[in-house]
Write an enzyme that holds these catalytic residues in place. Structure first.
Site, PDB file in Angstrom:
ATOM      1  N   GLY A 238      18.373 -15.079  -4.330  1.00 36.03           N
ATOM      2  CA  GLY A 238      18.041 -15.412  -5.531  1.00 36.03           C
ATOM      3  C   GLY A 238      17.078 -16.676  -5.671  1.00 36.03           C
ATOM      4  N   PRO A 274      19.802 -14.832   1.185  1.00 35.37           N
ATOM      5  CA  PRO A 274      18.264 -15.017   0.352  1.00 35.37           C
ATOM      6  C   PRO A 274      17.348 -13.746   0.982  1.00 35.37           C
ATOM      7  CG  PRO A 274      18.551 -16.427   2.397  1.00 35.37           C
ATOM      8  CD  PRO A 274      19.875 -15.855   2.187  1.00 35.37           C
ATOM      9  N   GLY A 275      16.421 -13.168   0.217  1.00 40.71           N
ATOM     10  CA  GLY A 275      15.619 -12.246   0.392  1.00 40.71           C
ATOM     11  C   GLY A 275      13.995 -12.842   0.198  1.00 40.71           C
ATOM     12  N   CYS A 361      -3.761   6.818 -11.341  1.00 41.54           N
ATOM     13  CA  CYS A 361      -4.066   7.387 -12.523  1.00 41.54           C
ATOM     14  C   CYS A 361      -3.132   7.049 -13.530  1.00 41.54           C
ATOM     15  CB  CYS A 361      -4.245   8.815 -12.293  1.00 41.54           C
ATOM     16  SG  CYS A 361      -5.474   9.583 -11.220  1.00 41.54           S
TER      17      CYS A 361
HETATM   18  C1  LIG Z   1      18.595  -8.171  -3.739  1.00 35.03           C
HETATM   19  C2  LIG Z   1      19.740  -9.078  -3.575  1.00 35.03           C
HETATM   20  C3  LIG Z   1      19.662 -10.239  -2.777  1.00 35.03           C
HETATM   21  C4  LIG Z   1      18.358 -10.918  -2.445  1.00 35.03           C
HETATM   22  O1  LIG Z   1      17.950 -11.354  -3.644  1.00 35.03           O
HETATM   23  P1  LIG Z   1      16.507 -12.418  -3.473  1.00 35.03           P
HETATM   24  O2  LIG Z   1      16.303 -12.627  -4.981  1.00 35.03           O
HETATM   25  O3  LIG Z   1      15.434 -11.590  -2.828  1.00 35.03           O
HETATM   26  O4  LIG Z   1      16.634 -13.425  -2.832  1.00 35.03           O
HETATM   27  C5  LIG Z   1      20.794 -10.678  -2.233  1.00 35.03           C
HETATM   28  N1  LIG Z   1      21.950 -10.074  -2.672  1.00 35.03           N
HETATM   29  C6  LIG Z   1      22.105  -8.813  -3.121  1.00 35.03           C
HETATM   30  C7  LIG Z   1      23.435  -8.390  -3.508  1.00 35.03           C
HETATM   31  C8  LIG Z   1      20.869  -8.321  -3.550  1.00 35.03           C
HETATM   32  O5  LIG Z   1      21.031  -7.184  -4.486  1.00 35.03           O
END
Ligand SMILES: *Cc1c(COP(=O)(O)O)cnc(C)c1O
Length: 433
Positions: A238, A274-275, A361
């Site tokens: 997050g 983390p993503g 479109c």
């Molecule tokens: C999407 C998600 C993440 C990653 O969130 P980021 O905001 O990209 O860091 C981590 N855990 C879960 C369960 C998610 O659904």
């Protein structure tokens, strides 16, 4: 060596466009590595690195080469589908470092993950727990489980990416979690391992995550007192990134500190998911201006990238900085991104406010509103901070082939996904007899 304009590491974006065409996602290996190191260093600063697993959230960007870069750095992975499981394994990720999140895992997905031997299932409901126990029994295994609890904290982010309120579909209601743990502990094919929470995405204020950690830790202690000792605590992902030159995001060390301070004195292992923060600022979307046109009130720059390539503006009204390749970027912030002398840059048009739009479109097909740019047709633009939830959310809407993806590594450019070809887009379809 440096020619005009914007570079990623040692490579000019103009050269990338000439070689691979546009639209094209461009990633920096150095920036991916730096983002991972920043997360790890923040853990290290609290003495937590040795008992922490950083599980990159695959859905942010699931290209095999990106997964492989993280696998080589020792990362684990947070997956949300059987498809992502297959990707991680194909990219060389270790099965025993995978956590499996998501509110609706199918039995086939549960089976595949059990057979692969993943680290943990993040279970989100009582029914899922029962189904998982059944599937595990059928394949003769015990499923390692954590319960995803919903701590009911307001992450103060966009409502579509806020997941920790009690109105959300995610997780087990905090008040129900204790009872569900007791049930889980009694199931024969379930091994209770941990707890997890994930309250939302693009979080810039550290307070909600710290508040969630407090609630989770209190529950862990209550469970321990009742004889259910957890091995690990997973605090999700997050952490937000910078999208706007004027709105800096906190450094990983600053964002994570309030949460990590609470964990330093504990003994459990830790998992993080983390993503966005590992990939978002490591990628940009390179696009070319096809047409400049003036409507009754606005000037439009129609570019060859569109909402199908980068959905975030249309979906969340999200902001991405957009810079002309060959012009000075407004801020140097992507770690792998440098700028060279622009004196040799190609001549620009007259600066004015443009709507940067794609050819799809839909009126929602925009990449940026009211951008002050000096443009002419044929110019290249870089849409910055597009490494997360860009290509992974791309579609073929309007029968548009998805973009090519390249990874820059020093002076080298690697094509990590070929541009789709039109016949591929309908290859799985058939005519009626
Ligand atoms: C999407 C998600 C993440 C990653 O969130 P980021 O905001 O990209 O860091 C981590 N855990 C879960 C369960 C998610 O659904």
């Amino acid at each position: 060596m440096h020619q005009d304009g914007l570079h990623v590491e040692g490579v000019a974006l103009a050269d990338v466009a000439a070689r691979f065409g546009t639209p094209c996602y461009v990633y920096s290996r150095a920036a991916l590595t730096a983002a991972y190191a920043a997360y790890r260093d923040a853990l290290q600063a609290h003495g937590l690195a040795d008992r922490s697993l950083i599980c990159y959230a695959v859905k942010a960007n699931s290209n095999l080469a990106i997964l492989n870069v993280f696998a080589r750095l020792g990362a684990g992975f947070d997956i949300v589908s059987g498809g992502e499981l297959a990707r991680v394994l194909a990219a060389g990720g270790a099965a025993d470092k995978i956590v499996f999140s998501g509110v609706g895992k199918s039995r086939a997905e549960m089976r595949a993950a059990l057979e692969a031997g993943i680290h943990c299932f993040n279970v989100e409901s009582a029914s899922e727990l029962d189904q998982l126990s059944e599937v595990a029994g059928a394949v003769g295994r015990r499923a390692p489980v954590s319960l995803r609890v919903n701590p009911d904290v307001d992450a103060k982010t966009h409502p579509y990416i806020s997941t920790g309120l009690k109105t959300a579909k995610f997780g087990v209601a905090f008040g129900d979690a204790f009872e569900l743990y007791r049930r889980a502990a009694a199931l024969p094919h379930i091994a209770v391992k941990g707890i997890d929470c994930h309250i939302g995405s693009q979080l810039l204020d550290p307070a909600p995550a710290a508040e969630a950690a407090d609630k989770v830790l209190a529950l862990v202690d209550r469970l321990a007192a009742a004889g259910i000792a957890l091995e690990h605590i997973d605090l999700g992902g997050g952490m937000g990134i910078q999208y706007h030159a004027d709105e800096p995001a906190p450094a990983a060390s600053d964002y994570l500190a309030p949460m990590l301070e609470k964990l330093a004195a504990r003994r459990e292992k830790l998992v993080f998911e983390p993503g966005r923060s590992l990939v978002g600022n490591a990628g940009l979307l390179l696009t070319r201006v096809e047409v400049l046109k003036s409507g009754a009130e606005k000037h439009f720059a129609v570019v060859d990238a569109a909402m199908n390539d980068l959905m975030r503006p249309a979906l969340y009204d999200a902001w991405h900085d957009i810079v002309r390749v060959g012009a000075c970027p407004p801020a140097k912030r992507n770690p792998g991104q440098t700028e060279s002398d622009t004196a040799t840059g190609t001549a620009a048009g007259t600066p004015m406010s443009y709507e940067i739009v794609g050819p799809v479109c839909e009126s929602g097909d925009f990449l940026g509103h009211d951008r002050q740019l000096a443009l002419k047709e044929g110019d290249l633009l870089a849409i910055l901070s597009a490494g997360a939830y860009g290509m992974s959310m791309a579609s073929n809407y309007n029968t548009r082939p998805r973009a090519a993806e390249v990874m820059i590594d020093g002076d080298a450019v690697h094509l990590i996904r070929r541009r789709e070809e039109i016949p591929q887009l309908f290859a799985l379809e058939s005519l009626l007899p």
